[in-house]
Design a protein around this motif. Structure first.
Motif, short mmCIF file in Angstrom:
data_model
loop_
_atom_site.label_atom_id
_atom_site.label_comp_id
_atom_site.label_asym_id
_atom_site.label_seq_id
_atom_site.Cartn_x
_atom_site.Cartn_y
_atom_site.Cartn_z
N SER A 97 0.80 -1.23 0.00
CA SER A 97 0.00 0.00 0.00
C SER A 97 0.83 1.27 0.00
O SER A 97 0.38 2.31 -0.45
CB SER A 97 -0.95 0.01 1.20
OG SER A 97 -0.22 0.06 2.42
N ARG A 98 2.05 1.19 0.51
CA ARG A 98 2.95 2.34 0.57
C ARG A 98 4.25 2.01 -0.14
O ARG A 98 4.74 0.88 -0.07
CB ARG A 98 3.26 2.72 2.02
CG ARG A 98 2.05 3.13 2.81
CD ARG A 98 2.42 3.32 4.28
NE ARG A 98 1.26 3.45 5.09
CZ ARG A 98 0.66 4.60 5.38
NH1 ARG A 98 1.15 5.72 4.91
NH2 ARG A 98 -0.41 4.64 6.15
N MET A 99 4.81 3.01 -0.79
CA MET A 99 6.05 2.82 -1.53
C MET A 99 6.87 4.10 -1.48
O MET A 99 6.33 5.18 -1.26
CB MET A 99 5.76 2.43 -2.97
CG MET A 99 5.03 3.49 -3.75
SD MET A 99 4.40 2.86 -5.30
CE MET A 99 2.87 3.79 -5.41
N LYS A 100 8.14 3.94 -1.70
CA LYS A 100 9.04 5.08 -1.83
C LYS A 100 9.80 4.84 -3.13
O LYS A 100 10.46 3.81 -3.29
CB LYS A 100 9.99 5.14 -0.64
CG LYS A 100 10.62 6.48 -0.42
CD LYS A 100 11.58 6.45 0.76
CE LYS A 100 10.87 6.95 1.99
NZ LYS A 100 11.84 7.21 3.07
N LEU A 101 9.67 5.76 -4.08
CA LEU A 101 10.32 5.64 -5.38
C LEU A 101 11.37 6.72 -5.53
O LEU A 101 11.14 7.88 -5.17
CB LEU A 101 9.28 5.75 -6.49
CG LEU A 101 8.19 4.67 -6.45
CD1 LEU A 101 7.07 5.00 -7.43
CD2 LEU A 101 8.78 3.32 -6.76
N ARG A 102 12.52 6.33 -6.06
CA ARG A 102 13.62 7.27 -6.25
C ARG A 102 13.91 7.44 -7.72
O ARG A 102 14.06 6.47 -8.46
CB ARG A 102 14.87 6.75 -5.54
CG ARG A 102 16.07 7.65 -5.84
CD ARG A 102 17.21 7.47 -4.90
NE ARG A 102 16.77 7.64 -3.53
CZ ARG A 102 17.19 6.86 -2.52
NH1 ARG A 102 18.03 5.90 -2.73
NH2 ARG A 102 16.75 7.08 -1.30
N ASN A 103 13.99 8.69 -8.14
CA ASN A 103 14.39 9.03 -9.50
C ASN A 103 15.70 9.80 -9.44
O ASN A 103 15.79 10.81 -8.75
CB ASN A 103 13.33 9.90 -10.19
CG ASN A 103 12.02 9.18 -10.35
OD1 ASN A 103 11.09 9.42 -9.61
ND2 ASN A 103 11.95 8.28 -11.31
N THR A 118 7.42 9.57 -1.61
CA THR A 118 6.70 8.63 -0.77
C THR A 118 5.26 8.65 -1.25
O THR A 118 4.65 9.71 -1.36
CB THR A 118 6.79 9.04 0.71
OG1 THR A 118 8.17 9.13 1.07
CG2 THR A 118 6.07 8.04 1.60
N ALA A 119 4.74 7.47 -1.59
CA ALA A 119 3.43 7.41 -2.23
C ALA A 119 2.66 6.19 -1.73
O ALA A 119 3.17 5.37 -0.97
CB ALA A 119 3.61 7.33 -3.75
N GLY A 120 1.44 6.11 -2.18
CA GLY A 120 0.58 4.97 -1.86
C GLY A 120 -0.41 4.79 -2.99
O GLY A 120 -0.35 5.48 -4.02
N TRP A 121 -1.31 3.85 -2.81
CA TRP A 121 -2.35 3.56 -3.81
C TRP A 121 -3.68 4.04 -3.28
O TRP A 121 -4.13 3.63 -2.22
CB TRP A 121 -2.39 2.06 -4.12
CG TRP A 121 -1.11 1.62 -4.73
CD1 TRP A 121 -0.13 0.88 -4.15
CD2 TRP A 121 -0.64 1.95 -6.03
NE1 TRP A 121 0.93 0.73 -5.01
CE2 TRP A 121 0.64 1.37 -6.18
CE3 TRP A 121 -1.16 2.68 -7.10
CZ2 TRP A 121 1.40 1.49 -7.34
CZ3 TRP A 121 -0.42 2.80 -8.26
CH2 TRP A 121 0.84 2.21 -8.37
N LEU A 122 -4.32 4.94 -4.03
CA LEU A 122 -5.57 5.56 -3.63
C LEU A 122 -6.74 4.91 -4.34
O LEU A 122 -6.74 4.81 -5.58
CB LEU A 122 -5.54 7.06 -3.95
CG LEU A 122 -6.75 7.87 -3.53
CD1 LEU A 122 -6.82 7.95 -2.00
CD2 LEU A 122 -6.69 9.27 -4.14
N ASP A 123 -7.72 4.44 -3.57
CA ASP A 123 -8.99 3.98 -4.13
C ASP A 123 -9.75 5.25 -4.54
O ASP A 123 -10.06 6.09 -3.68
CB ASP A 123 -9.77 3.18 -3.09
CG ASP A 123 -11.10 2.68 -3.61
OD1 ASP A 123 -11.91 3.51 -4.08
OD2 ASP A 123 -11.32 1.46 -3.55
#
Length: 157
Positions: A97-103, A118-123
């Protein structure tokens, strides 16, 4: 760039973009929000390449939601510079449900900037954080991991 992460030897997910007219600020270098826009573009390209184009997110009625962006600057980009952008997973909760992505942004093979989101998945109907479907969780699991990868907390019930 060759990576040996997750027991695989493959090419890290990356794309070469361009610092365009709309990306510039008054100081004649790439504006801070352009880094965020290009990071979002690369994330969506990654998901599309792994079976989740925008149409699939629309069908599932979920989407990524960024809760925090951190931008670090090291070098400038100017108009029409090539911008090589990579993406790695630097954090993920066990339920996905939560993730941290690096660019990482490179100018001529020199690290110019880094965006960590820092992100997540929104319904999109319930407007709350949800766990992704199995295929999307697999796509996240397939991403190369940063050296400082961390396990994030699961969603709150």
């Amino acid at each position: 760039m060759i990576a040996s992460i997750n027991g695989r030897d493959d090419i890290m997910f990356e794309r070469t973009l361009m610092a365009g007219w709309g990306d510039m600020d008054f100081n004649s270098h790439m504006r801070n929000t352009a880094y965020l826009d290009k990071s979002a573009d690369l994330r969506m390209l990654y998901f599309a390449d792994h079976g989740f184009p925008m149409s699939e997110f629309m069908r599932l009625k979920i989407g990524p939601v960024v809760m925090k962006d951190e931008v670090e600057y090291f070098r400038e980009f100017h108009l029409l510079d090539e911008v090589r952008v990579t993406m790695m997973l630097s954090g993920l909760s066990e339920d996905g449900s939560r993730m941290k992505l690096r660019n990482d942004f490179y100018r001529k093979d020199i690290l110019a900037a880094r965006v960590t989101s820092t992100a997540g998945w929104l319904d999109l109907a319930q407007r709350k954080l949800v766990c992704p479907p199995e295929g999307l969780l697999q796509a996240l699991g397939d991403a190369d991991r940063s050296e400082d990868f961390q396990v994030l907390p699961n969603k709150r019930e």
